[in-house]
Design an enzyme around this catalytic site. Sequence first.
Site, PDB file in Angstrom:
ATOM      1  N   GLU A   1       2.285 -30.114  11.858  1.00 12.32           N
ATOM      2  CA  GLU A   1       1.855 -29.352  10.684  1.00 12.32           C
ATOM      3  C   GLU A   1       0.555 -28.610  10.954  1.00 12.32           C
ATOM      4  O   GLU A   1       0.441 -27.430  10.692  1.00 12.32           O
ATOM      5  CB  GLU A   1       1.670 -30.299   9.471  1.00 12.32           C
TER       6      GLU A   1
ATOM      7  N   ASP B   1       1.047 -34.504   7.725  1.00 10.95           N
ATOM      8  CA  ASP B   1       0.170 -35.406   6.979  1.00 10.95           C
ATOM      9  C   ASP B   1       1.017 -36.301   6.091  1.00 10.95           C
ATOM     10  O   ASP B   1       2.128 -35.930   5.698  1.00 10.95           O
ATOM     11  CB  ASP B   1      -0.758 -34.599   6.053  1.00 10.95           C
TER      12      ASP B   1
ATOM     13  N   TYR C   1       0.817  -1.214   0.000  1.00  8.76           N
ATOM     14  CA  TYR C   1       0.000   0.000   0.000  1.00  8.76           C
ATOM     15  C   TYR C   1       0.851   1.265   0.000  1.00  8.76           C
ATOM     16  O   TYR C   1       0.500   2.268  -0.599  1.00  8.76           O
ATOM     17  CB  TYR C   1      -0.933   0.009   1.216  1.00  8.76           C
TER      18      TYR C   1
END
Lengths: 368, 704
Positions: free
Chosen positions: A197, A249, A101
């Site tokens: 995770e 995972d 910005y």
Amino acid sequence: MAQAKTKKTGAVGKKLVGMADVVITAAQRAKDPTFEIPIRALSNVSFNPRRGLIEMGEKKQSRSFFNVGMAKKFMQTMLVADALAELQQADLTTSLREIYYRTKHTIQDSHENTFDTQDESDPIIEDLEVSLIALREELHVRAENSGSIVGPVVFGDDGDRVDCAKLGKGGYSVPSIVEPEYLEIRRCTADFLLLVEKGTQWNRLSEDKFWRRYNCVLLTGNGQPPRGVRRLARRLHEEHKLPVYVLVDNDPWGYYIYSVVKQGSINLAFESQRMAIPKAKFIGLSSADPERYELPRNVGIKLNEKDITRAKELLNYQWFQKPAWQQEIKRMLTSGLKYELDALANKDFQYLTKKYLPRKLKEKDWLD
Amino acid sequence: MATKTSSPRARSSAPAPQSETTVSESVASRKKPTSREESSTAVTAVEMGARQREISVSEFFTKNRHLLGFDNPRKALLTCVKEAVDNSLDACEEAGILPEVTVRLETVANGQAPVAPSQATRFRITVTDNGPGIVRQQIPRVFAKLLYGSKFHRMRMSRGQQGIGISAAGMYGQLTTGKPVKVISRTGPRAAAHYFEVQIDTKKNEPLVHENKQIDWAQPQGTEVALEVEGRYQKGRASVDEWLEQTSIANPHVRLVYHTPEGETKEYPRTYHELPPSPKEIKPHPYGIEFGALLKMLQDTKSHTVAGFLASDFCRVSPALAEEICKAAKVSPATKPRDVKHQAAETLYKTIQTTKIMAPPTNCISPIGEKAILSGLYKQIKGEFYTAVSRPPAVYRGYPFIIEAGLAFGKGPEEAAKPQQASVPLAEGEDQGNDTEQARVIRYANRVPLLYQQSACATFKAVLSTTWRNYGVSQSRGALPAGPMVIFVHMASVWVPFTSESKEAIADYDEIQKEITLALREAGRRLGIFLRRRERAASEFRRRNIFDLYIEEVVAACNRLKGGNLPTEKLKEQLHKIASSRTGGLKTDEALGKTGAGPEGLPHSIIVTAEGIEGETEIAQQTPGSPVVSVNTAEAEPIVRPESTVKTKRGSKEKSNVGKGRSVGATKAKAGQQALFGDEPSSKKQAAPLKKKPARTTATRKRT
């Protein structure tokens, strides 16, 4: 310490001002102003097996102003450098989005914006990090706090004492800048560190007070761990000799998260030295686990095309060449299934805390 | 069942002879007995026979008005205007008169308070022309008898074909308002003007004359038709306004004045001062004839032998070829045509279809012509690039036809030259003026615009199946090309195969489709060349522009980095110098399409830029009295250039030539060829294949 800090920022500030000098000197000599930026891609990283790290190569790309394809990027680079220098002078920290910005405006007498989306400004900040050999923290740019820690460790944060053993099940939110100047590790009595995770599984372990029973630190980065989490893990590993175990995972993305924690990432290879934990161990979920822990086949998820492509890429990475890892990935590909950590709940809500992890730790069943 | 079959029969044989009806009756009575036992309420053949009677054409159309384009009030209003204007134009052209047509639409209060045109339900349509007029005796039948006319029985290109149009419009008026058709006609300044009020006797298909008198009429010659009909006036797509505008595009030789119901007067001036060549009438081509038609011709012919019949009643059949056909069909060439029947006739028909016969002559069609199309498009549509393609004649089913295509691309130089400055800075996710306007297809058959059933039309299908992306125009799958573009397609033929009686869409014959596609491709190729060149120039321009823009930003950033005490002007100047040397400096200007002659080597095209027009501009400029305009070399690219001495010199030359052009206007006809090259015969050799054309500023252009 304050002394050291100002000295350091001065160095970065000087480097930023040096960019203006490049332009001025080139203009005086009627040359095309050009920056050399190290390439951040697989083609320019190599795995150093001795150190167990991904290291950045020597390849560089030049970014010159009077080239139609690069002119805008060059201009943007100067704008970002200017904004970063402003941060240095004011001694403020900011976010990537605020930089976007701050540097966005419509170019005079045109309908063109300097930046259209944040996707344009973010890579430029990374470009500056690598070309100026300055850390993001040194550039005073922070990421979002997106990590949690709980366990027998005490921090000093802005003079406040933070005892992570007394923060309930929510834990302490890991700041994005965890350099010693900002975060002090006062005490740590844990035996090891478990990096999870997923936030959901971290919550499970935290709620079950797993850390108390096994005297460990629980850390999560909600997916790909951000720099702050990785750096904090590295500091605890280095300064307090905690072994690090990674629980992810069972899918190609999980493997990659582990590899980033262990060797560093391709994109930010230059930060590996500071963040990577070459001794980190992969505790699960392994592709051997469904059989060993008798997970029913129906809690698996079929690998999609993207997963398969990614897994095959991993097989080719230098840092996945150990026979055990080749076997691990190939086993997943042969089964054609991936498993989420959450799938363990199929057996019991507390299966992860009460059965799975205890057995893993007891059997020392992990991959290096 | 029997009544059903008899209706089309009655329709096709207009003044149905009594015998026809009796035949159908006898057929019905033969068939009937089988169904008699089926139910007790079944009627007998005799009873049915009593009910079976002739249906007049007019009655048939009263019930089936949608077949002629009177489906709804809005369309009906357009159809009435269209039929009247078509008739006027056909008459003028056939008589060799440059048409001047006035169309006046007025609302009719009908005893109630006057309402706004958009709310009105009743209109008076008055169409006046300067044509040859109609002889007094014919007026009632032309306007109040269906299937009466001069155009049906001949093989010649014209707008009208069947002789239904204007009388159907009159009948529609009669049905909806009860008012007769009012006609004034005068065949010459010395003849008297006749005023008629006619209606149609829908049972007999015969005219009823209500009023017939001589009147004083201001016009020396011509016809005026006034109809009062129920209708609805709405602007926009498929409106009367659109139809007239499109008519003026394809007929630039017509001067059209339109008084709208809102009291406005729109004038479409004549921009092309030559009548289209009058099409010749031809005999049917053997390939285009159907078996039944052949049988009828065999009966009606005046020839005494089959060979003679073939040679004299068809085109492209020589006596030798006729003999050959007879031999192949195993018919003696000397047989009387009336005696060739049944099997023999069928063999003859088949033999004709397999014999190799030369394609029909093509002087029976008169294409609009590339120049006239350009002129029409240029007059009505604002754009930056125009091109027109006339295909050589081709044949479908034995009917010759010509396809013409045109393109107008762009938003006009005024729009294009506007500095593209966003009034508001753009936020994230916003685009600047990214309009995805689709191209507009304007379709014509024998110079008449087709407004309805676009997607059923062969022209539209050909536009869709053309890969416009090859020519630099974006196009989504199965859609029209996107962009500020008007695609013009015209089919001229002695018989345009419409999909219905109301003449709204051209049927999809392979030969026609192929010709349209070829014409569109050629036009597309030219557009592609134009767009690529313009793009190249623009990108070069942008290249320099980019640096100019970014230099400001980079210098400002450097200045802030250096703590605000940088000699910014000096740095800017140094960078500008590098930029200019990197982009090739002044050399680029010359390299940008400034080498060739205009209009960039594209035939039959006009290119319009803020700086002027290029191409076949004498068309665009042509106004009576100043036919020859001066020559100027190509100057088109929207590139900002330093004022050079060469340019100023050219400018002054141009001015002086304009004056000269006016004074020598009278010699135009002979100087036609020379006009292409203006007053510089020396440049003739070099520019000849490129047709270098004059250029002038846009200020003088006429637009409506």
